[in-house]
Design an enzyme around this catalytic site. Structure first.
Site, short mmCIF file in Angstrom:
data_model
loop_
_atom_site.label_atom_id
_atom_site.label_comp_id
_atom_site.label_asym_id
_atom_site.label_seq_id
_atom_site.Cartn_x
_atom_site.Cartn_y
_atom_site.Cartn_z
N VAL A 4 0.74 -1.27 -0.10
CA VAL A 4 0.01 -0.10 0.13
C VAL A 4 0.86 1.27 -0.15
O VAL A 4 0.28 2.51 -0.14
CB VAL A 4 -0.86 -0.05 1.17
N LYS A 35 5.17 2.98 -0.73
CA LYS A 35 6.84 2.96 -0.62
C LYS A 35 7.38 4.14 -0.49
O LYS A 35 6.92 4.87 -0.89
CB LYS A 35 6.77 2.05 -2.44
N GLY A 36 8.24 3.88 0.35
CA GLY A 36 9.05 5.29 0.65
C GLY A 36 10.30 5.11 0.23
O GLY A 36 10.67 4.32 -0.53
N ARG A 37 11.26 6.15 0.62
CA ARG A 37 12.60 6.00 0.25
C ARG A 37 13.43 4.86 0.47
O ARG A 37 14.22 4.27 0.05
CB ARG A 37 13.24 7.23 0.98
N GLU A 62 8.70 -0.41 2.59
CA GLU A 62 7.61 -0.36 1.63
C GLU A 62 6.61 -0.68 2.84
O GLU A 62 6.94 -1.58 3.86
CB GLU A 62 7.55 -1.17 0.30
N ASP A 77 9.97 14.95 9.86
CA ASP A 77 9.47 14.69 8.60
C ASP A 77 8.02 14.82 8.52
O ASP A 77 7.50 13.89 7.85
CB ASP A 77 10.15 13.23 8.24
N1 ADE Z 1 0.58 3.51 4.85
C1 ADE Z 1 1.72 3.58 5.78
N2 ADE Z 1 1.17 3.16 6.68
C2 ADE Z 1 -0.09 2.77 6.84
C3 ADE Z 1 -0.74 2.11 7.82
N3 ADE Z 1 -0.40 1.92 8.94
N4 ADE Z 1 -2.28 1.80 7.03
C4 ADE Z 1 -2.37 2.25 5.93
N5 ADE Z 1 -1.48 2.61 4.93
C5 ADE Z 1 -0.38 2.85 5.34
#
Ligand code: ADE
Length: 522
Positions: free
Chosen positions: A222, A224-226, A229, A346
């Protein structure tokens, strides 16, 4: 007087007793042989025969005879001027029969004498030399100890063996289930709260490795960060959770994040709820997992892209973001317990999750900093330029952060918060005509601006996102606009603090309640 005992003694007792009833003679235990009983440091002769002594000069005497493996006690009336077993009774003017050791060729002899009409030689007192008592006592204690300790010992061994068998059985079952998953073997980390953990070593110390495996089924990616994921996942085939997966290289972010999460005082309704952390060994590489609550509405940026907020839901949602940050920055929990203040570093709309139509939570504590006042400036030396360029405060862009003052880190967060409030405000129907969602400075620069172009815009040209005059037509929005502007002030010290912003929000909520009540306009 040396006496013969046994059955005749009882006779002696009966016949002599009448004759001596009116004279002051001692009454003594009188057994030729008895086996003493010791209890709680005192011994008794265990002789059940007594007699009046024949003359008033006679005293009560007890002899404790001991060789390698037996003890016997002789009790009698005896004239103290005469030796008994070749020894004279050492002292006998007391009502207490205090044993004294007499070395002999065959073993050890203890003797005591006393004067009393109540069988004073029954109770045998060892003061100076308790060998006699110990000998007897140890003989009693050892079997008693063995008998009483054996059942619990056997029980403990049985329970341990059964538990071991149960655990190995479970581990075998679970590792089978994991064979086709991304991480096929994991160590669950049971995390203890540590209010003293500072970013590095102390955090690692708060992790307690254990081999308990958590049955998680990853369902869908759901985010994807630096570094990491995020996956939606099912826990134990029922509860939906979020799993943030850090690659091997993301260890320090993972460690920092769990360090923040495991501080019990960080828990708050507007901070993402932490469940557990795991260190997994997949067939390819080591992975680090953080398991948290899952929020199906996703992050604030995506939510704002597809939703327009009413003024009331804006107030609640934005207010919850402010409350979350004020909690992190605070030196106290809502219950008044002292806590270490935290700077998020951040803050941005992708690091805020939408919990409900009226509430958000802060997440992603990978570069979060514990503002521990006991740490020296050196500990914060490398804490300068971090975060996301778009949301960086001017002093961060300029690398002129006052590391001596921990408030500086909070002031940077407040600047970023102002940009988030602007984003939320821009999607609130109270502004009039609501435009399509845009990131802060979205109209002025590309998708992923480099730090130089942000520096030019924010630092040199002192630009801020646009606040059209039309926004101020709404009285609550007007307060919000002032609040935002005071939060993104170029001078960090001139900015509002997060608790101050929280107060502004409660003021706006009160205004909203009053106007809704009086006009029904909103
Ligand atoms: N994206 C990042 N963390 C999340 C979470 N805990 N629930 C849903 N989407 C997310």
């Amino acid at each position: 007087m040396g006496g013969s005992a046994g059955t005749t003694t009882l006779l002696v007792y009966l016949t002599l007793s009448a004759a001596h009833r009116n004279t002051r003679t001692n009454v003594c235990k009188w057994c030729n042989y008895s086996q003493p009983i010791c209890e709680g440091g005192t011994c008794f002769s265990n002789c059940n025969l007594s007699s009046y002594c024949e003359t008033s000069e006679e005293i009560c005497v007890s002899l404790w005879k001991q060789d390698n493996d037996s003890v016997q006690v002789i009790t009698l009336c005896h004239h103290p001027q005469y030796p008994l077993e070749n020894v004279l009774v050492p002292s006998y003017n007391s009502v207490r029969c205090v044993m004294e050791a007499v070395p002999t060729r065959t073993g050890r002899l203890y003797i005591c004498g006393c004067v009393d009409e109540q069988e004073c030689n029954d109770k045998l007192i060892f003061y100076n030399d308790i060998d006699g008592y110990s000998l007897l006592h140890s003989r009693e204690v050892v079997p008693v100890a063995v008998i009483s300790l054996l059942p619990p010992l056997l029980l403990a061994i049985t329970v341990t063996v059964l538990f071991y068998l149960y655990r190995t059985q479970r581990l075998r079952k679970r590792s089978k289930a994991w064979q086709e998953k991304p991480g096929d073997y994991s160590y669950r980390l049971s995390l203890t709260s540590s209010s003293q953990c500072n970013i590095s070593i102390a955090c690692a110390n708060s992790i307690n490795h254990n081999t308990e495996l958590l049955p998680i089924e990853l369902e869908q990616r759901v985010g994807k960060g630096r570094i990491a994921e995020v996956w939606r996942a099912k826990l134990k085939h029922s509860e939906t959770v979020a799993v943030k997966i850090f690659p091997f290289q993301g260890y320090s972010s993972w460690k920092n994040e769990i360090c923040i999460f495991t501080d019990a005082n960080v828990k708050h309704e507007n901070v993402l709820q932490f469940l557990t952390a795991e260190e997994r060994v997949s067939s390819l590489q080591k992975q680090y997992w953080i398991i948290t609550a899952y929020h199906a509405r996703g992050n604030l940026k995506d939510y704002l892209t597809s939703h327009v907020l009413s003024w009331t839901s804006f107030l609640k949602m934005a207010g919850s973001v402010v409350n979350g940050l004020a909690h992190l920055h605070s030196d106290y929990t809502p219950c008044g317990t002292p806590k270490i203040a935290i700077a998020h570093r951040d803050i941005k709309s992708t690091n805020i999750l939408v919990k409900s139509e009226s509430e958000c939570v802060l997440c992603d504590f990978g570069i979060t900093l514990r503002l521990d006042p006991s740490l020296t400036v050196d500990a914060f030396a490398n804490s300068g330029q971090v975060g996301t360029a778009r949301y960086m405060a001017p002093e961060v862009l300029e690398s002129r952060v006052n590391l001596e003052d921990l408030e500086s880190f909070k002031q940077m967060d407040v600047y970023s918060l102002a940009l988030v409030l602007w984003e939320m405000g821009s999607r609130c129907e109270a502004v009039g005509e609501v435009k399509t969602y845009e990131l802060p400075f979205g109209s002025m620069m590309q998708e992923e601006p480099c730090i130089e172009s942000i520096r030019d815009l924010v630092l040199n040209r002192k630009e801020r996102p646009d606040i059209p005059l039309t926004w101020r037509r709404h009285p609550g929005m007007d307060v919000l606009c002032d609040t935002i502007m005071e939060c993104w002030d170029h001078d960090p010290e001139a900015r509002l603090t997060a608790p101050c912003v929280a107060e502004r929000f409660s003021l706006m909520e009160q205004m909203d309640a009053v106007s809704t009540y009086s006009s029904g306009y909103y």
